[in-house]
Write an enzyme that holds these catalytic residues in place. Structure first.
Site, mmCIF file in Angstrom:
data_model
loop_
_atom_site.group_PDB
_atom_site.id
_atom_site.type_symbol
_atom_site.label_atom_id
_atom_site.label_comp_id
_atom_site.label_asym_id
_atom_site.label_seq_id
_atom_site.Cartn_x
_atom_site.Cartn_y
_atom_site.Cartn_z
ATOM 1 N N HIS A 28 0.830 -1.200 0.000
ATOM 2 C CA HIS A 28 0.000 0.000 0.000
ATOM 3 C C HIS A 28 0.865 1.251 0.000
ATOM 4 O O HIS A 28 2.012 1.234 0.439
ATOM 5 C CB HIS A 28 -0.937 0.015 1.218
ATOM 6 C CG HIS A 28 -0.225 -0.137 2.526
ATOM 7 N ND1 HIS A 28 0.101 -1.380 3.048
ATOM 8 C CD2 HIS A 28 0.241 0.769 3.424
ATOM 9 C CE1 HIS A 28 0.709 -1.220 4.208
ATOM 10 N NE2 HIS A 28 0.816 0.072 4.454
ATOM 11 N N CYS A 45 1.655 2.337 12.039
ATOM 12 C CA CYS A 45 2.693 1.926 11.099
ATOM 13 C C CYS A 45 3.069 3.155 10.279
ATOM 14 O O CYS A 45 2.341 4.147 10.277
ATOM 15 C CB CYS A 45 2.220 0.779 10.198
ATOM 16 S SG CYS A 45 1.134 1.253 8.849
#
Length: 623
Positions: free
Chosen positions: A67, A174
């Protein structure tokens, strides 16, 4: 917004052809590009690869979620790919991945889009949902499975019963904040529900902090789980049991983390960011030291690499071409040397010390660390002095935080802007000035004289050891210890050790690439494909390219890599090669001190040794 508003039949591949990580990424990017979802295909790929460099998005259990959030995306979208045979995606569990969701978030994506993307991440924690995706025969069946799951989750949320017992809190984060953050949060919530444990999870995602923990909740909580790969606000947890782990652990081991929180099997967190005691495993001291050191080294490297290569390039015009008084003077050489050595390299040690101190004591440690590092650099204490300055400043600020704990609450606001920097810089500076700099300078000077006085035999032994160290754990602590030593030697003006280190680091991927080419029967098809990539990784001094091979057959691959790397390191010493640039691989070979062709010969010799040993030792692969 539904997930199927972002995932359409046009962005689904039921049978991926790719067998390697890079090929999977290319295939999924291609379908997004062909569907008009990207406005800059190469820019998006660059963002995807940058995210993969931080940590693999192959989360295990057969799932990978590459991603990126970037302005290369025309409109938010999801691509789905399924591989029946599985692809080597360098997943956390070392197993092939079969289901791939590539998430493309635009730089200006609104919160509704981001929440939709994060919801998908949570769905993949459900084995039954995964099974439906694996068994689906058409694109419509994939979309139907997702719609059913969304409806099921809405109904569950509406009828969710209250859990009993003392609450557990968690924070997930993250670097990108559009997948792992929410997958960890959903894994923790799902497991807590199964265990009938009340939990609240704060997510630090790309859309900002959601479900923020309050002071009252923190005060009442039994313990806090912090599953994060980036900095989160930690001082608020002072006095509580805090479990700190990478975000991947929140996805893979939620039950273990929740149980530890319930048992309060975690150190009490101090406002300084340091646990009061070692963890139950007794490893916090060692892992903490390494984490702080690597925080400094990783932030220092851009200055070292950029500055070192610029300095090395200046020597193309002549060794003394940067000196206006020398007959070989050239203004471009002077400019390169000034930018690289007088500026970028000058900041190397202060940045090292500043980020070590910041890792230990959070932001209040940064200024004292930078000042201590600058004093080490200007005082001749060099790299070793910078290391001492970083740890000294960090732990001094930790001590100051403890000392100032008893001050009235009304003074809380001036601690980070006045008290910590004032006393931190003062104490660090005094200790560096009167205790550290001169003795460490004497050590550095002695080490320099010792290295210059070493005979050929001792230099060869040093090269053999340093080269071999680069291949022992291929990017781990031993590899980093050798690399850090090499940088220290460059800073001290000794360029031979780092030549051995870079040669040793290039050998494992190059050797395995050669082995996959000339001993094809020893490797699977996926490994042979990975071998092609290793030619590039080896040439650019990325030792980690050999890790998948070492992980699958450590008893044969690691000894072969160590022997080949040690041979290359020893040969660089025999050939009298010096390296002024700490990184760059093949790109800096033309500017080594000594004969570049002999340096290439040393690297190739080590690579051939590794390739032949692997080819002889390994058994034939089963496809």
């Amino acid at each position: 917004m539904k997930i199927t508003d972002l995932l359409t039949r046009d962005t689904i591949i039921l049978d991926l052809r790719a067998g390697t990580k890079s090929a999977v990424i290319d295939e999924l990017i291609e379908i997004l590009h062909n569907s008009g979802k990207l406005k800059d295909k190469e820019g998006y790929k660059k963002a995807i690869l940058a995210r993969e460099e931080q940590s693999t998005t192959g989360i295990g259990e057969g799932i990978a979620i590459p991603h990126a959030k970037t302005n290369a995306v025309a409109e938010p979208a999801i691509a789905f790919g399924r591989s029946r045979q599985g692809a080597d995606y360098e997943s956390l569990d070392g197993q092939p991945a079969h289901l791939f969701f590539m998430i493309a978030a635009s730089e200006g994506a609104n919160n509704e889009h981001l929440q939709t993307l994060s919801r998908l991440s949570g769905f993949l924690m459900d084995p039954a949902f995964k099974k439906k995706l694996e068994d689906a025969g058409t694109e419509d069946e994939i979309l139907s499975a997702i719609n059913e799951k969304e409806k099921e989750m809405e109904e569950e949320e509406a009828s969710e019963p209250a859990a009993s017992g003392k609450m557990i809190l968690a924070v997930t984060a993250c670097p990108t904040g559009i997948a792992h953050t929410y997958m960890a949060a959903d894994a923790l919530k799902a497991k807590a529900k199964e265990m009938n444990v009340p939990i609240k999870v704060e997510t630090n995602g790309s859309g900002g902090i959601k479900n923020a923990l309050t002071e009252e909740e923190i005060a009442e909580a039994a313990a806090i789980i912090v599953a994060a790969d980036k900095q989160v606000e930690m001082d608020r947890f002072a006095g509580k049991h805090v479990i700190q782990v990478p975000v991947a652990q929140g996805i893979r081991k939620p039950q273990e983390l929740i149980q530890k929180a319930l048992d309060q099997d975690a150190p009490i967190f101090k406002a300084s960011g340091e646990p009061q005691k070692k963890s139950a495993e007794g490893k916090s001291g060692r892992s903490g030291f390494y984490k702080h050191l690597m925080s400094g080294v990783s932030n220092m490297l851009p200055f070292v690499v950029g500055g070192g290569i610029l300095i090395a390039l200046s020597f193309v015009f002549g060794i003394n071409a940067a000196d206006p008084k020398d007959p070989s003077y050239h203004p471009i050489a002077e400019a390169l040397s000034t930018i690289g050595g007088g500026n970028a390299f000058y900041l190397m040690i202060p940045v090292l010390a500043g980020f070590i101190a910041m890792s230990i004591a959070d932001r209040p440690g940064f200024a004292p660390g930078m000042v201590g590092g600058l004093m080490a650099a200007t005082g001749g204490a060099g790299f070793l002095g910078g290391l001492i300055a970083g740890f000294l400043a960090g732990y001094l600020v930790v001590g100051l935080k403890k000392a100032f704990n008893g001050l009235p609450a009304s003074l809380e606001g001036i601690k980070p802007v006045l008290l910590y920097p004032l006393f931190g810089i003062l104490l660090t500076g005094l200790i560096m000035m009167f205790v550290v700099v001169e003795p460490v300078k004497a050590i550095n000077d002695g080490l320099t004289v010792w290295l210059k006085g070493m005979g050929t035999g001792n230099l060869v032994l040093l090269g053999l050891i340093l080269g071999g160290m680069m291949a022992v754990d291929m990017g781990g602590p031993i590899n980093k210890a050798a690399f850090t030593f090499g940088i220290a030697m460059i800073d001290a003006g000794n360029f031979a050790p780092h030549a051995a280190i870079m040669a040793g680091g290039m050998v494992p991927p190059l050797g395995l690439a050669l082995s996959t080419t000339f001993f094809k029967k020893k490797f699977t098809k996926a490994e042979r494909e990975a071998g092609k990539t290793n030619y590039v990784m080896g040439a650019t001094f990325i030792t980690e390219g050999a890790i998948p091979f070492a992980a699958s057959d450590p008893a044969r691959v690691i000894p072969a890599a160590v022997i080949g790397s040690a041979a290359a390191g020893a040969l660089t010493m025999i050939f009298g090669i010096g390296l002024r640039a700490p990184h760059g691989g093949a790109f800096v070979i033309p500017i080594v001190d000594g004969n570049p062709l002999l340096y290439i010969a040393a690297i190739l010799t080590g690579s051939v040794i590794t390739a032949v040993m692997v080819g002889i030792l390994k058994k034939d692969a089963k496809e």
